[in-house]
Design an enzyme around this catalytic site. Structure first.
Site, PDB file in Angstrom:
ATOM      1  CG  ASP A  61      -1.516   7.653   0.221  1.00  0.00           C
ATOM      2  OD1 ASP A  61      -0.403   8.098  -0.111  1.00  0.00           O
ATOM      3  OD2 ASP A  61      -2.535   7.780  -0.493  1.00  0.00           O
ATOM      4  CG  ASP A 110      -1.684   1.227   1.434  1.00  0.00           C
ATOM      5  OD1 ASP A 110      -2.426   1.603   0.504  1.00  0.00           O
ATOM      6  OD2 ASP A 110      -1.577   1.849   2.512  1.00  0.00           O
TER       7      ASP A 110
END
Length: 184
Positions: A10, A8
């Site tokens: 952020d 991922d």
């Protein structure tokens, strides 16, 4: 056949910003580059998978997102990622690419000739861990970004928990070393 780590963006690679919309807002966690370098040294292909509903909401467009990702490549320097996949849709679109759906993971696996069930998913949110479960991968929840809140809410059950991306990379190193010993 390549081994794959899906990460991922952020809250996992860079500091969480509500709808990060500018290249200047990219701020890596201190351990990020070292963690990615370790994964590369272990021979993994690395793909970022990120939901970007801000595009679907009209907050910015894909050209701005390209600028953000160009900046991300710059600040990662020698800790290079192999590809970045994003979903521009809002949740109500019910698309197949928005995490925890599997389209981004499938595209990465196809590109690198990887087996998803032999892959790893690292993230800070429920959708990251659920993506990993949906593809049969080993999941690692990091406590950065929304990770601590995700743990407290107990809405998902990752295979492993790590303080940050570097600790997650070290977990992967330990796991692969154990696998290698078993296969000898």
């Amino acid at each position: 056949m390549a081994r794959l780590v899906l990460i991922d963006r952020d809250g996992t690679i860079n500091v969480e910003r509500h709808y990060l919309s500018s290249p200047e807002q990219i701020e890596l966690f201190p351990e990020t580059a070292e963690g990615i370098r370790l994964l590369r040294d272990l021979g993994f292909k690395i793909a970022i998978v990120t939901n970007q509903s801000a595009i679907g909401r009209g907050y910015f467009d894909s050209a701005q997102l390209d600028e953000i990702h160009n900046r991300l490549h710059e600040v990662l320097a020698d800790a290079k990622v192999d590809s970045i996949y994003f979903c521009p849709h809002i949740p109500e679109d019910n698309c197949q690419c928005r995490k925890p759906e599997t389209e981004m993971a499938t595209k990465a696996a196809d590109l690198f000739d990887a087996i998803l069930s032999e892959s790893f998913v690292i993230g800070d949110n429920v959708c990251d861990i659920e993506l990993g479960k949906n593809i049969g991968a080993t999941t690692i929840l990091v406590k950065t970004g929304y990770g601590k809140r995700t743990l407290e809410e107990k809405k998902t059950s990752p295979d492993f928990i790590a303080e940050n991306l570097l600790e997650a990379a070290n977990l992967i190193k330990e796991i692969t070393e154990r696998e290698n010993k078993l296969n000898v």
